[in-house]
Design a protein around this motif. Structure first.
Motif, PDB file in Angstrom:
ATOM      1  N   HIS A   1      -4.661  -2.184   4.454  1.00 18.91           N
ATOM      2  CA  HIS A   1      -4.351  -0.833   3.996  1.00 18.91           C
ATOM      3  C   HIS A   1      -3.221  -0.215   4.815  1.00 18.91           C
ATOM      4  N   VAL A   2      -3.296  -0.399   6.126  1.00 22.74           N
ATOM      5  CA  VAL A   2      -2.248   0.150   6.998  1.00 22.74           C
ATOM      6  C   VAL A   2      -0.896  -0.482   6.669  1.00 22.74           C
ATOM      7  N   LEU A   3      -0.870  -1.811   6.530  1.00 17.61           N
ATOM      8  CA  LEU A   3       0.382  -2.503   6.233  1.00 17.61           C
ATOM      9  C   LEU A   3       0.914  -2.116   4.856  1.00 17.61           C
ATOM     10  N   ALA A   4       0.011  -1.928   3.885  1.00 24.51           N
ATOM     11  CA  ALA A   4       0.445  -1.510   2.553  1.00 24.51           C
ATOM     12  C   ALA A   4       1.063  -0.118   2.601  1.00 24.51           C
ATOM     13  N   ARG A   5       0.495   0.763   3.406  1.00 23.92           N
ATOM     14  CA  ARG A   5       1.063   2.106   3.552  1.00 23.92           C
ATOM     15  C   ARG A   5       2.456   2.031   4.196  1.00 23.92           C
TER      16      ARG A   5
END
Length: 278
Positions: free
Chosen positions: A29-33
């Motif tokens: 999720h962090v990397l996608a953001r």
């Protein structure tokens, strides 16, 4: 036969379970953001280049040009490498999300999966462009598009295939315009109701999606023109789309407005990096 079908269904469900586990990962999720933020930054720079092209008719207004501009910012090379990781991760997350999808009519389900895969390919292409610039290799996006068109036209039935590519791009552009006008993008994000942010996000999303859809539709039309005229130079990607707008009456004004819309789209994506719904 029924045993084999049951085994296949069980295997499919196991794949979806694994995909859902990866999809729900905090790290992913962090990397996608980060990927959403990187995409937003590129769109802002691309919009600025489009405005520059409209004002003085000189700018490398395509994805690689935007990446070159990013590289020139303080700490730009670091931002490029972060963008590469984020964009690849966002593409991977979209593929995993497609694999994890379930329920609903099979035709609708597969349409949603294909939509995610298409987005993933677009983000992967942007990541590869960022990677090339980060490594010091400037690969002009419009030239790459023309080379691809040459190869497609050289295939048996290549002209018809290029027409289909162009029509598909026009269709995607039309879909983005509709998504913006109907504000369907609000399904992708969590915005507090009755706040000033909700209004800002809504306005940026509407303007941004319409601008992105319009540019893609123009680029798709150029692919069709290249196929009909058997002239691959006509298929020149985003730069060709921007340049073609300059040939229209009040083309400068239209291009500046489109660039402003892309900046709005970039700002929306930056906000989406914060409030995206996973």
């Amino acid at each position: 036969m029924s045993g084999g079908g049951s085994t296949g269904a069980d295997a499919g469900e196991r794949v979806r379970e694994v995909a859902r586990g990866a999809r729900d990962s905090t790290v992913f999720h962090v990397l996608a953001r980060v990927g959403f933020a990187a995409s937003g930054l590129v769109q802002v720079l691309l919009g600025a280049l489009a405005i520059q092209l409209g004002v003085n008719h000189f700018a490398d207004a395509d994805q690689s040009g935007a990446m070159e501009q990013l590289a020139q910012l303080p700490g730009g090379v670091v931002l490029l490498w972060v963008s590469v990781v984020g964009l690849f991760s966002l593409g991977a997350w979209l593929v995993i999300e497609a694999a994890a999808m379930r329920g609903g009519k099979p035709s609708v389900l597969w349409a949603r999966r294909l939509q995610n895969v298409g987005k993933a390919l677009a983000y992967a292409a942007l990541a590869l462009t960022a990677l090339g610039v980060a490594q010091g290799h400037h690969d002009d996006a419009s030239s790459s598009t023309r080379v691809m068109s040459v190869h497609i036209l050289a295939l048996p039935g290549g002209a018809a295939l290029l027409v289909l590519v162009g029509l598909a791009i026009v269709g995607i552009g039309g879909y983005l315009v509709v998504k913006g006008v109907r504000r369907r993008f609000l399904r992708d994000i969590d915005v507090p109701e009755l706040t000033g942010m909700a209004t800002v996000v809504s306005v940026l999303g509407v303007v941004g999606y319409i601008a992105k859809g319009f540019v893609l539709a123009v680029a798709g039309v150029l692919f069709v023109v290249a196929a009909v005229t058997v002239h691959p130079d006509a298929a020149s990607g985003l730069y060709g789309a921007f340049a073609s707008l300059l040939t229209l009456p009040l083309g400068n004004v239209l291009l500046i407005a489109t660039g402003s819309g892309l900046i709005a789209s970039g700002a929306y994506n930056a906000l989406r990096a914060w409030i995206a719904r996973f």
